[in-house]
Write an enzyme that holds these catalytic residues in place. Structure first.
Site, mmCIF file in Angstrom:
data_model
loop_
_atom_site.group_PDB
_atom_site.id
_atom_site.type_symbol
_atom_site.label_atom_id
_atom_site.label_comp_id
_atom_site.label_asym_id
_atom_site.label_seq_id
_atom_site.Cartn_x
_atom_site.Cartn_y
_atom_site.Cartn_z
ATOM 1 N N ASP A 8 0.800 -1.246 0.000
ATOM 2 C CA ASP A 8 0.000 0.000 0.000
ATOM 3 C C ASP A 8 0.829 1.291 0.000
ATOM 4 O O ASP A 8 0.536 2.220 0.784
ATOM 5 C CB ASP A 8 -0.960 0.006 1.210
ATOM 6 C CG ASP A 8 -1.966 -1.128 1.165
ATOM 7 O OD1 ASP A 8 -1.905 -1.966 0.245
ATOM 8 O OD2 ASP A 8 -2.818 -1.189 2.073
ATOM 9 N N ASP A 46 -4.513 -0.843 -1.848
ATOM 10 C CA ASP A 46 -5.814 -0.652 -1.209
ATOM 11 C C ASP A 46 -6.725 -0.033 -2.274
ATOM 12 O O ASP A 46 -6.353 0.973 -2.893
ATOM 13 C CB ASP A 46 -5.622 0.294 -0.009
ATOM 14 C CG ASP A 46 -6.571 0.015 1.141
ATOM 15 O OD1 ASP A 46 -6.917 -1.162 1.372
ATOM 16 O OD2 ASP A 46 -6.955 0.991 1.829
ATOM 17 N N HIS A 48 -10.647 0.703 -2.831
ATOM 18 C CA HIS A 48 -12.015 0.666 -2.315
ATOM 19 C C HIS A 48 -13.021 1.290 -3.272
ATOM 20 O O HIS A 48 -12.737 2.333 -3.872
ATOM 21 C CB HIS A 48 -12.096 1.460 -1.000
ATOM 22 C CG HIS A 48 -11.242 0.939 0.112
ATOM 23 N ND1 HIS A 48 -11.282 -0.365 0.552
ATOM 24 C CD2 HIS A 48 -10.323 1.557 0.910
ATOM 25 C CE1 HIS A 48 -10.444 -0.514 1.567
ATOM 26 N NE2 HIS A 48 -9.835 0.630 1.795
ATOM 27 N N HIS A 81 -10.590 7.014 1.527
ATOM 28 C CA HIS A 81 -9.220 6.860 1.041
ATOM 29 C C HIS A 81 -9.154 5.784 -0.033
ATOM 30 O O HIS A 81 -9.984 4.875 -0.065
ATOM 31 C CB HIS A 81 -8.258 6.513 2.195
ATOM 32 C CG HIS A 81 -8.532 5.167 2.785
ATOM 33 N ND1 HIS A 81 -9.520 4.951 3.723
ATOM 34 C CD2 HIS A 81 -7.986 3.942 2.553
ATOM 35 C CE1 HIS A 81 -9.556 3.672 4.042
ATOM 36 N NE2 HIS A 81 -8.649 3.025 3.332
ATOM 37 N N LYS A 106 -6.964 -4.956 -2.961
ATOM 38 C CA LYS A 106 -7.698 -5.447 -1.784
ATOM 39 C C LYS A 106 -8.663 -4.387 -1.285
ATOM 40 O O LYS A 106 -8.486 -3.199 -1.591
ATOM 41 C CB LYS A 106 -6.713 -5.850 -0.690
ATOM 42 C CG LYS A 106 -5.876 -4.702 -0.184
ATOM 43 C CD LYS A 106 -4.783 -5.221 0.726
ATOM 44 C CE LYS A 106 -4.010 -4.079 1.337
ATOM 45 N NZ LYS A 106 -4.839 -3.148 2.140
ATOM 46 N N CYS A 151 -1.947 -2.631 7.632
ATOM 47 C CA CYS A 151 -1.825 -3.534 6.483
ATOM 48 C C CYS A 151 -0.501 -4.284 6.448
ATOM 49 O O CYS A 151 -0.457 -5.437 6.013
ATOM 50 C CB CYS A 151 -2.102 -2.768 5.199
ATOM 51 S SG CYS A 151 -3.852 -2.263 5.142
HETATM 52 C C1 VGL Z 1 -4.692 0.777 5.698
HETATM 53 C C2 VGL Z 1 -6.314 1.594 7.105
HETATM 54 C C3 VGL Z 1 -7.261 1.463 6.115
HETATM 55 C C4 VGL Z 1 -3.253 0.396 5.493
HETATM 56 C C5 VGL Z 1 -5.636 0.633 4.700
HETATM 57 O O1 VGL Z 1 -2.817 0.324 4.318
HETATM 58 O O2 VGL Z 1 -2.551 0.183 6.497
HETATM 59 N N1 VGL Z 1 -5.050 1.245 6.895
HETATM 60 N N2 VGL Z 1 -6.913 0.980 4.913
HETATM 61 ZN ZN ZN Z 2 -8.330 0.983 3.324
#
Ligand code: VGL
Ligand code: ZN
Length: 206
Positions: A8, A46, A48, A81, A106, A151
Site C-alpha cells: 500500500d 488498497d 475501495h 481513502h 484489496k 496492512c
Molecule cells: C490501511 C487503514 C485502512 C493500510 C488501509 O494500508 O494500512 N489502513 N486501509
Molecule cells: Zn483501506
C-alpha cells in the site's frame, strides 16, 4: 527464493493524503533500493469502492476513529481513502514500478475491509497472493510499506500463517499511530508470532 511485498505505498497514505501516515513518504527511497535485492517484487494496493463500509462518511453520524460492527466484524472507521481509480489510490509518484511483477488489489468489497494483502478481514476471500508467491517458488517473503500497525502487520501475519519465512523490514515501514505506541506494539506482536523484524542496512549491503 526471496520475494519482496510492497504494501500500500499509495498517495492517500503519504503526508498530504486523506489517510496520511506520518513520514510515510520517507520509506520510498528505501523501498526503491530494496527492490534491487529481490528476484521477485509484488505490490498490494488498497482499492475501495466509494461506497466502502469502512469510510466514516458512509456511516450516518459517525466520525473517523470510531468503531462499528460491519457485518459482524469490528471495524475502525477511516476517512475516505484509496477510492478505485483516484489519484489517492495510485502508487506514490516516486515509487519505482518497473520491477513489480503483479499487483494485488484489496478492499474491493464494500461490505468488508481488507488489511492483509492475502485475505479480507474475515479470512473469507483470498486475493491470489499466496498462490502466486508459491507458484513463483517464493519461500522467504520480506515486507515493506504502509502502515506498520494495519496492512503491514496483517499481511505479515498471513504470510507467516501461509508457511512463508516472513521478515518485516521495519525502517521501510511507518505506522498510522492512532496511539503513539502502535508502531512498537505492532512490531512486538509480529515478533511474538514468529515473524522476523529487521533493519534494511544489512540487506542493502548484500
Ligand atoms: C490501511 C487503514 C485502512 C493500510 C488501509 O494500508 O494500512 N489502513 N486501509
Ligand atoms: Zn483501506
Amino acid at each position: 527464493m526471496q520475494a519482496l511485498i510492497m504494501v500500500d505505498i499509495q498517495n492517500d497514505f503519504l503526508p498530504g493524503g486523506s489517510l496520511a501516515v506520518p513520514e510515510g513518504d520517507q520509506i520510498i527511497p528505501l523501498a526503491n533500493r530494496l527492490q534491487k535485492q529481490f528476484d521477485l517484487v509484488v505490490a498490494t494496493q488498497d482499492w475501495h469502492p466509494a461506497t466502502h463500509g469502512s469510510f466514516a462518511a458512509n456511516q450516518l453520524g459517525k466520525k473517523p476513529g470510531e468503531i462499528i460492527d460491519l457485518n459482524g466484524l469490528s471495524q475502525i472507521l477511516w476517512p475516505v481513502h484509496c477510492v478505485q481509480g483516484s489519484k489517492g489510490a495510485a502508487f506514490a509518484d516516486d515509487l519505482d514500478l518497473e520491477k513489480i511483477s503483479k499487483v494485488f488489489k484489496k478492499g474491493t468489497d464494500m461490505n468488508i475491509d481488507s488489511y492483509s494483502g492475502f485475505f479480507d478481514n474475515g479470512q473469507r476471500k483470498a486475493t491470489g497472493l499466496e498462490d502466486y508467491l508459491k507458484q513463483m517458488g517464493a519461500e522467504q517473503v520480506y515486507i515493506v510499506g504502509l502502515a506498520t500497525d494495519y496492512c503491514v502487520k496483517f499481511t505479515a501475519l498471513d504470510a507467516h500463517q501461509a508457511g512463508f519465512n516472513t521478515t518485516v523490514i521495519k525502517d521501510a515501514t511507518r505506522a498510522v499511530n492512532l496511539e503513539p505506541a502502535d508502531y512498537q506494539k505492532a512490531l512486538t506482536e509480529m515478533e511474538k508470532q514468529g515473524i522476523n523484524v529487521v533493519i534494511s542496512k544489512p540487506i542493502l549491503k548484500q
